[in-house]
Design a protein around this motif. Structure first.
Motif, PDB file in Angstrom:
ATOM      1  N   SER A  37      -5.894   3.827 -15.248  1.00  0.00           N
ATOM      2  CA  SER A  37      -5.331   5.116 -14.898  1.00  0.00           C
ATOM      3  C   SER A  37      -5.448   6.101 -16.042  1.00  0.00           C
ATOM      4  O   SER A  37      -5.489   5.712 -17.218  1.00  0.00           O
ATOM      5  N   PRO A  38      -5.468   7.414 -15.735  1.00  0.00           N
ATOM      6  CA  PRO A  38      -5.240   8.385 -16.801  1.00  0.00           C
ATOM      7  C   PRO A  38      -3.815   8.221 -17.326  1.00  0.00           C
ATOM      8  O   PRO A  38      -2.954   7.649 -16.651  1.00  0.00           O
ATOM      9  N   ALA A  39      -3.552   8.714 -18.499  1.00  0.00           N
ATOM     10  CA  ALA A  39      -2.193   8.660 -19.027  1.00  0.00           C
ATOM     11  C   ALA A  39      -1.269   9.469 -18.120  1.00  0.00           C
ATOM     12  O   ALA A  39      -1.585  10.611 -17.759  1.00  0.00           O
ATOM     13  N   PRO A  40      -0.140   8.905 -17.711  1.00  0.00           N
ATOM     14  CA  PRO A  40       0.786   9.653 -16.858  1.00  0.00           C
ATOM     15  C   PRO A  40       1.166  10.993 -17.471  1.00  0.00           C
ATOM     16  O   PRO A  40       1.494  11.087 -18.651  1.00  0.00           O
ATOM     17  N   GLY A  41       1.079  12.025 -16.658  1.00  0.00           N
ATOM     18  CA  GLY A  41       1.412  13.363 -17.111  1.00  0.00           C
ATOM     19  C   GLY A  41       0.282  14.114 -17.769  1.00  0.00           C
ATOM     20  O   GLY A  41       0.416  15.306 -18.067  1.00  0.00           O
ATOM     21  N   SER A  42      -0.861  13.458 -18.011  1.00  0.00           N
ATOM     22  CA  SER A  42      -2.007  14.114 -18.645  1.00  0.00           C
ATOM     23  C   SER A  42      -2.666  15.088 -17.675  1.00  0.00           C
ATOM     24  O   SER A  42      -2.395  15.081 -16.469  1.00  0.00           O
ATOM     25  N   SER A  43      -3.561  15.924 -18.200  1.00  0.00           N
ATOM     26  CA  SER A  43      -4.252  16.889 -17.346  1.00  0.00           C
ATOM     27  C   SER A  43      -5.084  16.180 -16.282  1.00  0.00           C
ATOM     28  O   SER A  43      -5.183  16.658 -15.141  1.00  0.00           O
ATOM     29  N   VAL A 102       5.994  20.632 -12.059  1.00  0.00           N
ATOM     30  CA  VAL A 102       6.952  19.653 -12.579  1.00  0.00           C
ATOM     31  C   VAL A 102       6.177  18.452 -13.110  1.00  0.00           C
ATOM     32  O   VAL A 102       5.627  17.665 -12.333  1.00  0.00           O
ATOM     33  N   ASN A 103       6.125  18.317 -14.432  1.00  0.00           N
ATOM     34  CA  ASN A 103       5.508  17.148 -15.046  1.00  0.00           C
ATOM     35  C   ASN A 103       6.607  16.115 -15.266  1.00  0.00           C
ATOM     36  O   ASN A 103       7.367  16.191 -16.229  1.00  0.00           O
ATOM     37  N   SER A 104       6.678  15.172 -14.363  1.00  0.00           N
ATOM     38  CA  SER A 104       7.802  14.233 -14.361  1.00  0.00           C
ATOM     39  C   SER A 104       7.722  13.191 -15.456  1.00  0.00           C
ATOM     40  O   SER A 104       8.675  12.438 -15.648  1.00  0.00           O
ATOM     41  N   THR A 105       6.597  13.124 -16.166  1.00  0.00           N
ATOM     42  CA  THR A 105       6.515  12.253 -17.344  1.00  0.00           C
ATOM     43  C   THR A 105       7.106  12.960 -18.557  1.00  0.00           C
ATOM     44  O   THR A 105       7.884  12.370 -19.318  1.00  0.00           O
ATOM     45  N   HIS A 106       6.786  14.205 -18.715  1.00  0.00           N
ATOM     46  CA  HIS A 106       7.272  14.967 -19.865  1.00  0.00           C
ATOM     47  C   HIS A 106       8.713  15.421 -19.691  1.00  0.00           C
ATOM     48  O   HIS A 106       9.426  15.627 -20.676  1.00  0.00           O
ATOM     49  N   ASN A 107       9.151  15.585 -18.436  1.00  0.00           N
ATOM     50  CA  ASN A 107      10.522  16.013 -18.163  1.00  0.00           C
ATOM     51  C   ASN A 107      11.034  15.246 -16.961  1.00  0.00           C
ATOM     52  O   ASN A 107      10.954  15.711 -15.820  1.00  0.00           O
ATOM     53  N   PRO A 142      -4.294   8.269  -8.970  1.00  0.00           N
ATOM     54  CA  PRO A 142      -4.936   8.528 -10.263  1.00  0.00           C
ATOM     55  C   PRO A 142      -5.732   7.340 -10.791  1.00  0.00           C
ATOM     56  O   PRO A 142      -5.204   6.240 -10.963  1.00  0.00           O
ATOM     57  N   LEU A 143      -7.007   7.581 -11.026  1.00  0.00           N
ATOM     58  CA  LEU A 143      -7.907   6.561 -11.537  1.00  0.00           C
ATOM     59  C   LEU A 143      -8.680   7.164 -12.693  1.00  0.00           C
ATOM     60  O   LEU A 143      -9.168   8.287 -12.607  1.00  0.00           O
ATOM     61  N   ALA A 144      -8.772   6.436 -13.791  1.00  0.00           N
ATOM     62  CA  ALA A 144      -9.473   6.936 -14.974  1.00  0.00           C
ATOM     63  C   ALA A 144     -10.956   7.109 -14.663  1.00  0.00           C
ATOM     64  O   ALA A 144     -11.539   6.311 -13.917  1.00  0.00           O
ATOM     65  N   PRO A 145     -11.597   8.143 -15.209  1.00  0.00           N
ATOM     66  CA  PRO A 145     -13.023   8.363 -14.944  1.00  0.00           C
ATOM     67  C   PRO A 145     -13.881   7.166 -15.320  1.00  0.00           C
ATOM     68  O   PRO A 145     -14.882   6.882 -14.679  1.00  0.00           O
TER      69      PRO A 145
END
Length: 446
Positions: free
Chosen positions: A381-387, A279-284, A366-369
């Motif tokens: 952060s990484p973009a919400p819902g990203s891989s 469930v990708n709660s950003t995309h859906n 979630p923390l951006a590399p």
């Protein structure tokens, strides 16, 4: 004070006695003339215990937990610890943790206040997080954690060879079926600044950080209100994808108090046994969750802190944070963005034995590399819902680390986020990067 000489060089490092002593009860700071009870560390961990009775399994007929039977499971889990929680909460001065079969982590004496063993969890929860329940001032949360006898066996496997040299073999860090961890969370906000805390149980504690009063400098005797209790159980029969069920209870001023006192007023906010990785709660945003159950009758304030997509996250669980991320060609700053949940946070529990100065290869949310600081003070952060974001929302068993090269900590975040950094600092003389951070990644005001 004592001096420790590290093998990393000839420099001498000065550490407090509490920081250097793995079995220190607390930080030793008490009010002048205080004669009341103090926190006693329970660390004589048992071994070779038989599997316990698990009435929470029976409550759902030995079937996997689901959104349909979760209420019965959570009720049975709450009942299983009710007597101990009643006595701990109402008569803590006479409650002997070891005699009752409950244990604590070692190495955290310097972080624990002296009366109840409480440590800062979140330095400052802003009023903007509770717009509907009239929180007038920010607050700080404090927690204390207890492990039952079954869970304490794992602490013994990790530390009993030598508290100075933890055994972090992957088999040693895994908990047995029926292991239970209970975490009590208190807030510095009382009913005068947050009506939701009207009638809440109060503990007096010797604390300094207090976002409600804005006076973090000197420890003083202050009253803290019981806000939340997490009861976490290892149960691979009921939760085969992760091996754990997380249940969160929150204070409800309108609940009826019965024979178990304030424990009766701690009502379930919900349970989580998986991250719903499909469930990708950003995309859906409307996609239903199948691995989190939220109690529709929980108090109103508790719904304001649910995590990404409505996954379980309580008021003490930093499920919403100010985040910064790149979207297209621009950087977005979003306040109170839901970016974690109970299991996604604890699923990051791991330790890199080859690089203990780093310890946890990924942060607890979630923390951006690339920590460029471009969004500071927002969390990069990484973009919400990203891989990259979805790495935190996978279902893994506790022996599977989030990052290669690490040892899985079996969802025990206290071990990898608090205890091992404290051990590393005391035995190497180097302050660990995770020390001094609260659960939201911010520095704790001392």
């Amino acid at each position: 004070m004592r001096r420790l000489c590290t093998g990393l060089g000839a420099a001498l490092f000065v550490l407090s006695a509490q920081a250097a002593d793995p079995y220190a009860d607390h930080n030793g700071i008490l009010p002048p003339g205080y004669r009341g009870p103090t926190f006693k560390l329970s660390y004589r961990y048992p071994a070779n215990l038989p599997a316990p009775a698990m009435p929470w399994r029976s409550a759902i007929g030995g079937q996997p937990i689901s959104i349909y039977n979760a209420p019965g499971y959570v009720a049975a889990l709450k009942d299983a610890v009710a007597r101990d929680m009643r006595d701990l909460l109402h008569d803590c001065g006479c409650w002997n943790a070891e005699q009752r079969g409950w244990y604590n982590d070692i190495w955290l004496g310097a972080e624990r206040e002296a009366i109840h063993g409480l440590s800062v969890a979140i330095g400052s929860v802003d009023t903007s997080l509770f717009p509907r329940t009239r929180l007038a001032k920010p607050f700080t949360t404090y927690t204390v954690t207890y492990y039952n006898r079954i869970a304490a066996q794992t602490l013994g496997k990790i530390w009993n060879r030598s508290a100075l040299a933890p055994n972090l073999d992957p088999a040693a860090t895994q908990y047995a079926e029926g292991s239970i961890t209970v975490k009590l969370a208190f807030t510095t906000a009382d009913a005068s600044v947050w009506p939701a805390m009207e009638g809440a149980l109060a503990w007096q504690a010797m604390v300094s950080a207090n976002a409600t009063t804005g006076q973090p400098d000197q420890p003083s005797l202050q009253r803290l209100r019981l806000l939340q209790v997490d009861v976490v159980v290892k149960d691979t029969q009921s939760a085969p994808d992760t091996g754990w069920v997380f249940a969160t209870f929150v204070y409800d001023r309108n609940a009826r108090e019965g024979s178990y006192g304030i424990w009766d007023k701690m009502v379930p906010l919900g349970a989580q046994w998986g991250n719903d990785p499909l469930v990708n709660s950003t995309h859906n945003a409307d996609a239903p969750l199948r691995e989190s159950w939220i109690n529709p009758y929980a108090p109103r304030y508790a719904f304001e802190t649910l995590g990404w997509g409505g996954r379980l996250s309580g008021p003490n669980d930093h499920g919403r944070n100010d985040i910064s991320f790149v979207a297209g060609q621009s950087r977005r700053l979003v306040q109170n963005a839901p970016n974690t949940a109970c299991l996604s946070c604890h699923g990051s529990s791991q330790w890199n034995t080859s690089n203990p100065a780093m310890g946890m290869a990924s942060f607890i949310m979630p923390l951006a590399p690339s920590a460029s600081g471009a969004g500071a003070p927002y969390l990069n952060s990484p973009a919400p819902g990203s891989s990259e974001w979805m790495r935190w929302f996978q279902n893994r068993r506790g022996f599977v680390p989030m990052d290669q090269g690490s040892v899985g900590g079996d969802f025990d975040l206290a071990l990898t986020f608090r205890v091992l950094p404290a051990w590393f600092a005391a035995t190497s003389g180097q302050r660990h990067a995770l020390q001094g951070l609260d659960k939201s990644g911010k520095k704790i005001a001392q």
